[in-house]
Design a protein around this motif. Structure first.
Motif, PDB file in Angstrom:
ATOM      1  N   ARG A   1       0.836  -1.201   0.000  1.00  0.00           N
ATOM      2  CA  ARG A   1       0.000   0.000   0.000  1.00  0.00           C
ATOM      3  C   ARG A   1       0.871   1.250   0.000  1.00  0.00           C
ATOM      4  NH1 ARG A   1      -3.426   0.525   4.992  1.00  0.00           N
ATOM      5  NH2 ARG A   1      -3.674  -1.675   4.555  1.00  0.00           N
ATOM      6  N   ARG A   2       1.974   1.235   0.793  1.00  0.00           N
ATOM      7  CA  ARG A   2       2.880   2.381   0.816  1.00  0.00           C
ATOM      8  C   ARG A   2       3.539   2.577  -0.540  1.00  0.00           C
ATOM      9  NH1 ARG A   2       8.042   2.416   4.707  1.00  0.00           N
ATOM     10  NH2 ARG A   2       8.681   0.864   3.190  1.00  0.00           N
ATOM     11  N   ARG A   3       3.914   1.474  -1.193  1.00  0.00           N
ATOM     12  CA  ARG A   3       4.537   1.555  -2.509  1.00  0.00           C
ATOM     13  C   ARG A   3       3.584   2.182  -3.538  1.00  0.00           C
ATOM     14  NH1 ARG A   3       8.800  -0.689  -3.982  1.00  0.00           N
ATOM     15  NH2 ARG A   3       9.426  -0.776  -6.129  1.00  0.00           N
ATOM     16  N   LYS A   4       2.303   1.804  -3.491  1.00  0.00           N
ATOM     17  CA  LYS A   4       1.317   2.387  -4.403  1.00  0.00           C
ATOM     18  C   LYS A   4       1.149   3.879  -4.136  1.00  0.00           C
ATOM     19  CE  LYS A   4      -1.348  -1.822  -5.039  1.00  0.00           C
ATOM     20  NZ  LYS A   4      -2.623  -2.512  -4.783  1.00  0.00           N
ATOM     21  N   LEU A   5       1.102   4.260  -2.863  1.00  0.00           N
ATOM     22  CA  LEU A   5       0.974   5.679  -2.527  1.00  0.00           C
ATOM     23  C   LEU A   5       2.199   6.468  -2.982  1.00  0.00           C
ATOM     24  CD1 LEU A   5      -0.604   5.444   1.020  1.00  0.00           C
ATOM     25  CD2 LEU A   5      -1.635   6.518  -0.974  1.00  0.00           C
ATOM     26  N   LEU A   6       3.383   5.878  -2.824  1.00  0.00           N
ATOM     27  CA  LEU A   6       4.605   6.552  -3.288  1.00  0.00           C
ATOM     28  C   LEU A   6       4.614   6.690  -4.808  1.00  0.00           C
ATOM     29  CD1 LEU A   6       7.274   4.973  -0.947  1.00  0.00           C
ATOM     30  CD2 LEU A   6       6.749   7.398  -1.145  1.00  0.00           C
ATOM     31  N   ASP A   7       4.170   5.661  -5.526  1.00  0.00           N
ATOM     32  CA  ASP A   7       4.097   5.751  -6.985  1.00  0.00           C
ATOM     33  C   ASP A   7       3.133   6.849  -7.411  1.00  0.00           C
ATOM     34  OD1 ASP A   7       5.909   3.699  -7.226  1.00  0.00           O
ATOM     35  OD2 ASP A   7       4.391   2.154  -7.592  1.00  0.00           O
TER      36      ASP A   7
ATOM     37  N   ASP B   1       8.007  16.854  -6.055  1.00  0.00           N
ATOM     38  CA  ASP B   1       8.727  17.512  -4.965  1.00  0.00           C
ATOM     39  C   ASP B   1       8.319  16.948  -3.606  1.00  0.00           C
ATOM     40  OD1 ASP B   1       6.192  18.608  -5.452  1.00  0.00           O
ATOM     41  OD2 ASP B   1       6.719  20.510  -4.488  1.00  0.00           O
ATOM     42  N   ARG B   2       7.014  16.694  -3.410  1.00  0.00           N
ATOM     43  CA  ARG B   2       6.550  16.084  -2.163  1.00  0.00           C
ATOM     44  C   ARG B   2       7.038  14.644  -2.050  1.00  0.00           C
ATOM     45  NH1 ARG B   2       0.450  17.283  -2.918  1.00  0.00           N
ATOM     46  NH2 ARG B   2       0.250  15.429  -1.627  1.00  0.00           N
ATOM     47  N   TYR B   3       7.158  13.956  -3.175  1.00  0.00           N
ATOM     48  CA  TYR B   3       7.663  12.580  -3.196  1.00  0.00           C
ATOM     49  C   TYR B   3       9.116  12.545  -2.706  1.00  0.00           C
ATOM     50  CZ  TYR B   3       9.821   8.413  -5.203  1.00  0.00           C
ATOM     51  OH  TYR B   3      10.545   7.261  -5.385  1.00  0.00           O
ATOM     52  N   THR B   4       9.950  13.413  -3.257  1.00  0.00           N
ATOM     53  CA  THR B   4      11.360  13.406  -2.860  1.00  0.00           C
ATOM     54  C   THR B   4      11.520  13.801  -1.391  1.00  0.00           C
ATOM     55  OG1 THR B   4      11.614  15.648  -3.745  1.00  0.00           O
ATOM     56  CG2 THR B   4      12.268  13.825  -5.164  1.00  0.00           C
ATOM     57  N   LYS B   5      10.688  14.736  -0.915  1.00  0.00           N
ATOM     58  CA  LYS B   5      10.736  15.129   0.491  1.00  0.00           C
ATOM     59  C   LYS B   5      10.373  13.941   1.385  1.00  0.00           C
ATOM     60  CE  LYS B   5       8.484  18.018   3.914  1.00  0.00           C
ATOM     61  NZ  LYS B   5       7.305  18.816   4.200  1.00  0.00           N
ATOM     62  N   ALA B   6       9.340  13.203   1.017  1.00  0.00           N
ATOM     63  CA  ALA B   6       8.906  12.059   1.827  1.00  0.00           C
ATOM     64  C   ALA B   6       9.971  10.975   1.855  1.00  0.00           C
ATOM     65  CB  ALA B   6       7.590  11.505   1.282  1.00  0.00           C
ATOM     66  N   VAL B   7      10.575  10.685   0.713  1.00  0.00           N
ATOM     67  CA  VAL B   7      11.585   9.628   0.644  1.00  0.00           C
ATOM     68  C   VAL B   7      12.815  10.008   1.459  1.00  0.00           C
ATOM     69  CG1 VAL B   7      13.161   8.428  -0.914  1.00  0.00           C
ATOM     70  CG2 VAL B   7      10.777   8.697  -1.546  1.00  0.00           C
TER      71      VAL B   7
ATOM     72  N   THR C   1      13.022  12.295   3.986  1.00  0.00           N
ATOM     73  CA  THR C   1      12.708  12.448   5.410  1.00  0.00           C
ATOM     74  C   THR C   1      12.526  11.108   6.107  1.00  0.00           C
ATOM     75  OG1 THR C   1      11.595  14.521   4.885  1.00  0.00           O
ATOM     76  CG2 THR C   1      11.169  13.580   7.039  1.00  0.00           C
ATOM     77  N   LEU C   2      11.873  10.168   5.431  1.00  0.00           N
ATOM     78  CA  LEU C   2      11.599   8.863   6.036  1.00  0.00           C
ATOM     79  C   LEU C   2      12.751   7.885   5.854  1.00  0.00           C
ATOM     80  CD1 LEU C   2       7.873   8.525   4.940  1.00  0.00           C
ATOM     81  CD2 LEU C   2       8.747   9.072   7.206  1.00  0.00           C
ATOM     82  N   GLY C   3      13.698   8.239   5.013  1.00  0.00           N
ATOM     83  CA  GLY C   3      14.849   7.358   4.808  1.00  0.00           C
ATOM     84  C   GLY C   3      14.511   6.091   4.063  1.00  0.00           C
ATOM     85  N   LEU C   4      13.681   6.213   3.032  1.00  0.00           N
ATOM     86  CA  LEU C   4      13.276   5.045   2.248  1.00  0.00           C
ATOM     87  C   LEU C   4      14.271   4.804   1.122  1.00  0.00           C
ATOM     88  CD1 LEU C   4       9.462   5.802   1.987  1.00  0.00           C
ATOM     89  CD2 LEU C   4      10.630   4.345   3.631  1.00  0.00           C
ATOM     90  N   ARG C   5      14.439   3.543   0.741  1.00  0.00           N
ATOM     91  CA  ARG C   5      15.353   3.189  -0.338  1.00  0.00           C
ATOM     92  C   ARG C   5      14.585   3.145  -1.656  1.00  0.00           C
ATOM     93  NH1 ARG C   5      17.532  -2.498   0.868  1.00  0.00           N
ATOM     94  NH2 ARG C   5      15.311  -2.796   0.796  1.00  0.00           N
ATOM     95  N   ARG C   6      14.473   4.251  -2.341  1.00  0.00           N
ATOM     96  CA  ARG C   6      13.765   4.271  -3.621  1.00  0.00           C
ATOM     97  C   ARG C   6      14.605   4.966  -4.641  1.00  0.00           C
ATOM     98  NH1 ARG C   6       8.000   2.901  -4.373  1.00  0.00           N
ATOM     99  NH2 ARG C   6       8.580   3.779  -6.288  1.00  0.00           N
TER     100      ARG C   6
END
Length: 86
Positions: A59-65, A73-79, A81-86
């Motif tokens: 579900r998180r992956r779908k929301l990120l996509d 810009d909001r996508y890069t901020k979220a990745v 800030t949360l330290g996700l590997r994308r």
């Protein structure tokens, strides 16, 4: 049991009462995913929790996509800030 802290929602909210935007949902899911990951290190045979964890990750992956397509810009901020590997 050690407590896993959820990311601060104030950094992801678009306005004061925002609880449903993709940014906030991703932050909440990340907190729950981190907690369940820690739980599964102690309880490796808890298969129902593992299934729930995999559903949350999907579900998180779908929301990120979705966020990447609509507001990069909001996508890069979220990745970041949360330290996700994308």
């Amino acid at each position: 049991m050690s407590e896993v802290t959820a990311p601060s929602l104030n950094t992801f909210q678009l306005h004061e009462k925002d609880t449903g935007s993709s940014d906030v949902q991703i932050a909440l899911l990340t907190g729950r995913i981190n907690y369940l990951t820690q739980h599964l290190t102690k309880h490796s045979k808890d298969h129902s929790t593992r299934r729930g964890l995999l559903k949350m990750v999907a579900r998180r992956r779908k929301l990120l996509d979705y966020l990447k397509v609509t507001a990069e810009d909001r996508y890069t901020k979220a990745v970041k800030t949360l330290g996700l590997r994308r």
